[in-house]
Design an enzyme around this catalytic site. Structure first.
Site, PDB file in Angstrom:
ATOM      1  N   GLY A  13       0.833  -1.207   0.000  1.00 53.92           N
ATOM      2  CA  GLY A  13       0.000   0.000   0.000  1.00 53.92           C
ATOM      3  C   GLY A  13       0.860   1.247   0.000  1.00 53.92           C
ATOM      4  O   GLY A  13       0.492   2.293   0.547  1.00 53.92           O
ATOM      5  N   ALA A  14       2.016   1.143  -0.659  1.00 51.62           N
ATOM      6  CA  ALA A  14       3.047   2.180  -0.538  1.00 51.62           C
ATOM      7  C   ALA A  14       2.637   3.511  -1.150  1.00 51.62           C
ATOM      8  O   ALA A  14       3.194   4.551  -0.796  1.00 51.62           O
ATOM      9  CB  ALA A  14       4.341   1.672  -1.171  1.00 51.62           C
ATOM     10  N   ALA A  15       1.657   3.499  -2.070  1.00 47.85           N
ATOM     11  CA  ALA A  15       1.219   4.763  -2.672  1.00 47.85           C
ATOM     12  C   ALA A  15       0.087   5.417  -1.879  1.00 47.85           C
ATOM     13  O   ALA A  15      -0.427   6.458  -2.268  1.00 47.85           O
ATOM     14  CB  ALA A  15       0.764   4.534  -4.116  1.00 47.85           C
ATOM     15  N   ASN A 132      -6.300  -2.483   8.274  1.00 50.11           N
ATOM     16  CA  ASN A 132      -7.436  -2.896   9.127  1.00 50.11           C
ATOM     17  C   ASN A 132      -8.355  -3.912   8.465  1.00 50.11           C
ATOM     18  O   ASN A 132      -8.477  -3.924   7.249  1.00 50.11           O
ATOM     19  CB  ASN A 132      -8.247  -1.658   9.507  1.00 50.11           C
ATOM     20  CG  ASN A 132      -7.645  -0.941  10.694  1.00 50.11           C
ATOM     21  OD1 ASN A 132      -7.209  -1.568  11.638  1.00 50.11           O
ATOM     22  ND2 ASN A 132      -7.620   0.383  10.615  1.00 50.11           N
ATOM     23  N   ASP A 160      -2.511   2.984  19.376  1.00 50.26           N
ATOM     24  CA  ASP A 160      -3.395   3.091  20.545  1.00 50.26           C
ATOM     25  C   ASP A 160      -2.568   3.319  21.809  1.00 50.26           C
ATOM     26  O   ASP A 160      -2.927   4.118  22.680  1.00 50.26           O
ATOM     27  CB  ASP A 160      -4.227   1.805  20.678  1.00 50.26           C
ATOM     28  CG  ASP A 160      -4.862   1.414  19.363  1.00 50.26           C
ATOM     29  OD1 ASP A 160      -5.745   2.131  18.898  1.00 50.26           O
ATOM     30  OD2 ASP A 160      -4.441   0.399  18.770  1.00 50.26           O
ATOM     31  N   ARG A 163      -1.364   6.804  21.827  1.00 52.77           N
ATOM     32  CA  ARG A 163      -2.496   7.696  22.139  1.00 52.77           C
ATOM     33  C   ARG A 163      -2.783   7.686  23.639  1.00 52.77           C
ATOM     34  O   ARG A 163      -3.078   8.731  24.244  1.00 52.77           O
ATOM     35  CB  ARG A 163      -3.745   7.222  21.384  1.00 52.77           C
ATOM     36  CG  ARG A 163      -3.697   7.500  19.890  1.00 52.77           C
ATOM     37  CD  ARG A 163      -4.788   6.744  19.142  1.00 52.77           C
ATOM     38  NE  ARG A 163      -4.860   7.153  17.747  1.00 52.77           N
ATOM     39  CZ  ARG A 163      -5.494   6.471  16.797  1.00 52.77           C
ATOM     40  NH1 ARG A 163      -6.105   5.330  17.098  1.00 52.77           N
ATOM     41  NH2 ARG A 163      -5.522   6.919  15.560  1.00 52.77           N
ATOM     42  N   HIS A 188      -7.557  -3.999  17.995  1.00 55.66           N
ATOM     43  CA  HIS A 188      -7.433  -2.604  17.537  1.00 55.66           C
ATOM     44  C   HIS A 188      -8.804  -2.179  17.009  1.00 55.66           C
ATOM     45  O   HIS A 188      -9.059  -2.168  15.809  1.00 55.66           O
ATOM     46  CB  HIS A 188      -6.356  -2.488  16.451  1.00 55.66           C
ATOM     47  CG  HIS A 188      -6.296  -1.111  15.832  1.00 55.66           C
ATOM     48  ND1 HIS A 188      -5.974   0.017  16.552  1.00 55.66           N
ATOM     49  CD2 HIS A 188      -6.544  -0.684  14.575  1.00 55.66           C
ATOM     50  CE1 HIS A 188      -6.023   1.068  15.764  1.00 55.66           C
ATOM     51  NE2 HIS A 188      -6.373   0.683  14.555  1.00 55.66           N
TER      52      HIS A 188
HETATM   53  N1  LIG Z   1      -3.533  -0.324  12.856  1.00 51.82           N
HETATM   54  C1  LIG Z   1      -3.607   1.000  12.894  1.00 51.82           C
HETATM   55  O1  LIG Z   1      -3.321   1.601  13.935  1.00 51.82           O
HETATM   56  C2  LIG Z   1      -4.062   1.800  11.715  1.00 51.82           C
HETATM   57  C3  LIG Z   1      -4.463   1.178  10.558  1.00 51.82           C
HETATM   58  N2  LIG Z   1      -4.873   1.897   9.476  1.00 51.82           N
HETATM   59  C4  LIG Z   1      -5.260   1.152   8.275  1.00 51.82           C
HETATM   60  O2  LIG Z   1      -4.176   1.144   7.354  1.00 51.82           O
HETATM   61  C5  LIG Z   1      -4.702   0.878   6.036  1.00 51.82           C
HETATM   62  C6  LIG Z   1      -4.096   1.855   5.027  1.00 51.82           C
HETATM   63  O3  LIG Z   1      -4.530   3.161   5.305  1.00 51.82           O
HETATM   64  P1  LIG Z   1      -4.234   4.368   4.312  1.00 51.82           P
HETATM   65  O4  LIG Z   1      -2.805   4.384   3.899  1.00 51.82           O
HETATM   66  O5  LIG Z   1      -4.836   5.563   4.918  1.00 51.82           O
HETATM   67  O6  LIG Z   1      -5.147   3.924   3.068  1.00 51.82           O
HETATM   68  P2  LIG Z   1      -5.047   4.400   1.550  1.00 51.82           P
HETATM   69  O7  LIG Z   1      -6.331   4.033   0.885  1.00 51.82           O
HETATM   70  O8  LIG Z   1      -4.566   5.806   1.461  1.00 51.82           O
HETATM   71  O9  LIG Z   1      -3.884   3.476   0.992  1.00 51.82           O
HETATM   72  C7  LIG Z   1      -4.035   2.103   0.905  1.00 51.82           C
HETATM   73  C8  LIG Z   1      -3.204   1.657  -0.270  1.00 51.82           C
HETATM   74  O10 LIG Z   1      -3.216   0.230  -0.303  1.00 51.82           O
HETATM   75  C9  LIG Z   1      -3.196  -0.151  -1.653  1.00 51.82           C
HETATM   76  N3  LIG Z   1      -3.612  -1.539  -1.803  1.00 51.82           N
HETATM   77  C10 LIG Z   1      -4.867  -2.047  -1.858  1.00 51.82           C
HETATM   78  N4  LIG Z   1      -4.834  -3.364  -2.059  1.00 51.82           N
HETATM   79  C11 LIG Z   1      -3.525  -3.715  -2.111  1.00 51.82           C
HETATM   80  C12 LIG Z   1      -2.851  -4.942  -2.314  1.00 51.82           C
HETATM   81  N5  LIG Z   1      -3.511  -6.088  -2.505  1.00 51.82           N
HETATM   82  N6  LIG Z   1      -1.504  -4.931  -2.320  1.00 51.82           N
HETATM   83  C13 LIG Z   1      -0.819  -3.792  -2.148  1.00 51.82           C
HETATM   84  N7  LIG Z   1      -1.405  -2.579  -1.974  1.00 51.82           N
HETATM   85  C14 LIG Z   1      -2.748  -2.563  -1.936  1.00 51.82           C
HETATM   86  C15 LIG Z   1      -4.121   0.857  -2.332  1.00 51.82           C
HETATM   87  O11 LIG Z   1      -3.887   0.919  -3.739  1.00 51.82           O
HETATM   88  C16 LIG Z   1      -3.744   2.141  -1.609  1.00 51.82           C
HETATM   89  O12 LIG Z   1      -2.721   2.857  -2.299  1.00 51.82           O
HETATM   90  C17 LIG Z   1      -6.225   0.987   6.165  1.00 51.82           C
HETATM   91  O13 LIG Z   1      -6.771  -0.316   6.261  1.00 51.82           O
HETATM   92  C18 LIG Z   1      -6.403   1.732   7.472  1.00 51.82           C
HETATM   93  O14 LIG Z   1      -7.645   1.485   8.057  1.00 51.82           O
HETATM   94  C19 LIG Z   1      -4.884   3.258   9.494  1.00 51.82           C
HETATM   95  C20 LIG Z   1      -4.487   3.932  10.622  1.00 51.82           C
HETATM   96  C21 LIG Z   1      -4.077   3.261  11.822  1.00 51.82           C
HETATM   97  O1  LIG Z   2      -9.679   4.477  12.748  1.00 49.74           O
HETATM   98  C1  LIG Z   2      -9.322   4.039  11.639  1.00 49.74           C
HETATM   99  O2  LIG Z   2     -10.060   3.492  10.830  1.00 49.74           O
HETATM  100  C2  LIG Z   2      -7.860   4.113  11.345  1.00 49.74           C
HETATM  101  C3  LIG Z   2      -7.188   3.514  12.495  1.00 49.74           C
HETATM  102  O3  LIG Z   2      -7.107   2.302  12.642  1.00 49.74           O
HETATM  103  C4  LIG Z   2      -6.816   4.406  13.611  1.00 49.74           C
HETATM  104  O4  LIG Z   2      -6.685   5.632  13.426  1.00 49.74           O
HETATM  105  O5  LIG Z   2      -6.634   3.885  14.705  1.00 49.74           O
END
Ligand SMILES: NC(=O)C1=CN([C@@H]2O[C@H](COP(=O)(O)OP(=O)(O)OC[C@H]3O[C@@H](n4cnc5c(N)ncnc54)[C@H](O)[C@@H]3O)[C@@H](O)[C@H]2O)C=CC1
Ligand SMILES: O=C([O-])CC(=O)C(=O)O
Length: 329
Positions: A13-15, A132, A160, A163, A188
């Site tokens: 998901g590097a982009a 997630n 978390d 936070r 989470h």
């Molecule tokens: N565990 C945590 O504390 C947190 C988790 N997240 C989660 O992290 C994930 C990514 O968040 P963002 O970067 O904001 O989302 P985003 O939508 O900006 O980026 C996700 C990227 O993953 C790519 N992607 C989708 N399927 C893929 C695959 N099969 N292989 C490789 N790349 C793929 C997409 O093309 C997109 O560029 C989400 O599921 C979000 O809910 C976000 C914040 C905190």
């Molecule tokens: O809340 C979301 O969906 C993204 C995330 O996991 C966080 O910010 O903890």
């Protein structure tokens, strides 16, 4: 491997949003300040052009530690020989959704990536799942990678944890560095349990110092547990820079060790510790050393904490049941 060899780090998901913060911090030495790093960036085909732009920007930073960047959409090529895989790529939730609503949309990503890691990752690989619903995605990847030891998979609850430290620091007027032994238990998700009963502020028990059960129950726990949703409401998209920062904190401590007088929260596979059902990937207090984690044992769990840990692990068990029914594990 010798420490002069580059650490091969895959980011999926590097982009995406998180990627845009994460890659630059990895390349500038936030993970390993004295070790070259080679980035292996996985994206879906339609996002590769945007990723090329991000790589142009990485080039333009002339980072001294950045030993190479490879991009692609074939997981087996990108994961080949990686020492660390940060599985970020997954759809984020929008307003009004819970993270568990993403299970069917995102789960399949982690079956394929688990299999690819199983086939080609380095023998010493560590896999951190940020995408997630992180705990259950890690469970899916782990189950689909039977040759990789189960201890090598972890889901991110460090955000978390950070936070919770920040909220407690604000409440007590302490510095974040004065706070030790914070714990996030469980999933989470909104059921997570940030635990002040074992945390310390300058060596003093945090719950006793605060002495305000109403704040603990009515303010602290929900603020930490629902912080992700509050950020989505405010920003219009989910947390990104803080998630990238926590992803690095977690990986750095896992690979290079955490402080002796403290512990961190990681979601790791349960062997039944604290009565968390065996095989679930649940958040625990852990110490890390030499690339391995171990759960802090022997903490007393009172009825208040027990009920919250049980509620969050019950949710994890439900998620496991759902992905079993979807045929993902
Ligand atoms: N565990 C945590 O504390 C947190 C988790 N997240 C989660 O992290 C994930 C990514 O968040 P963002 O970067 O904001 O989302 P985003 O939508 O900006 O980026 C996700 C990227 O993953 C790519 N992607 C989708 N399927 C893929 C695959 N099969 N292989 C490789 N790349 C793929 C997409 O093309 C997109 O560029 C989400 O599921 C979000 O809910 C976000 C914040 C905190
Ligand atoms: O809340 C979301 O969906 C993204 C995330 O996991 C966080 O910010 O903890």
């Amino acid at each position: 491997m010798t420490s002069a060899e580059p650490l091969k780090v895959a980011v999926t998901g590097a982009a995406g949003q998180i990627g845009y913060s994460l890659l630059f911090r990895l390349a500038s030495g936030a993970l390993a300040a004295d070790r070259p790093i080679e980035l292996r960036l996985l994206e879906i085909e339609p996002a590769l052009k945007a990723l090329e732009g991000v790589v142009m920007e990485l080039d333009d930073c002339a980072f001294p530690l950045l030993a190479g960047v490879e991009i692609g959409s074939d997981a087996e090529k990108i994961f080949d020989g990686v020492n660390l895989a940060l599985l970020v790529g997954a759809r984020p939730r929008g307003p009004g959704m819970e993270r568990g609503d993403l299970l069917s949309a995102n789960g399949a990503i982690f079956t394929a990536q688990g299999k690819a890691l199983n086939a080609v990752a380095a023998d010493d690989v560590r896999i951190g799942v940020t995408g997630n619903p992180a705990n259950t995605n890690a469970l899916i990847a782990m189950t689909n990678a039977p040759d990789i030891p189960r201890e090598r998979f972890s889901a991110l609850t460090r955000l978390d944890h950070n936070r919770a430290i920040s909220q407690l620091a604000a409440k007590t007027g302490a510095k974040v560095t004065d706070i030790k032994k914070m714990t996030i238990w469980g999933n989470h998700s909104a059921t997570q349990y940030p635990d002040l009963f074992h945390a310390e502020v300058n060596g003093q028990n945090a719950a006793e110092l605060v002495g305000d059960q109403a704040w603990l129950e009515g303010d602290f726990i929900p603020t930490v547990a629902k912080r992700g949703a509050a950020i989505i409401d405010a920003r219009g998209s989910s947390s990104a820079a803080s998630a990238a920062s926590a992803t690095i904190d977690a990986a750095r401590d896992w690979l290079f060790g955490s402080a002796q007088d403290d512990w961190v929260s990681m979601a790791v596979v349960s062997k039944g510790e604290y009565d968390v059902p065996e095989g679930l990937i649940s958040s625990f207090p852990v110490t890390t050393s030499g690339g391995d984690w171990s759960i802090v044992e022997g903490l007393e769990i009172d009825d208040f904490s027990r009920a919250r840990i049980d509620a969050s692990t019950a949710e994890l068990a439900d998620e496991r049941k759902a992905v079993t029914e979807l045929g993902l594990i």
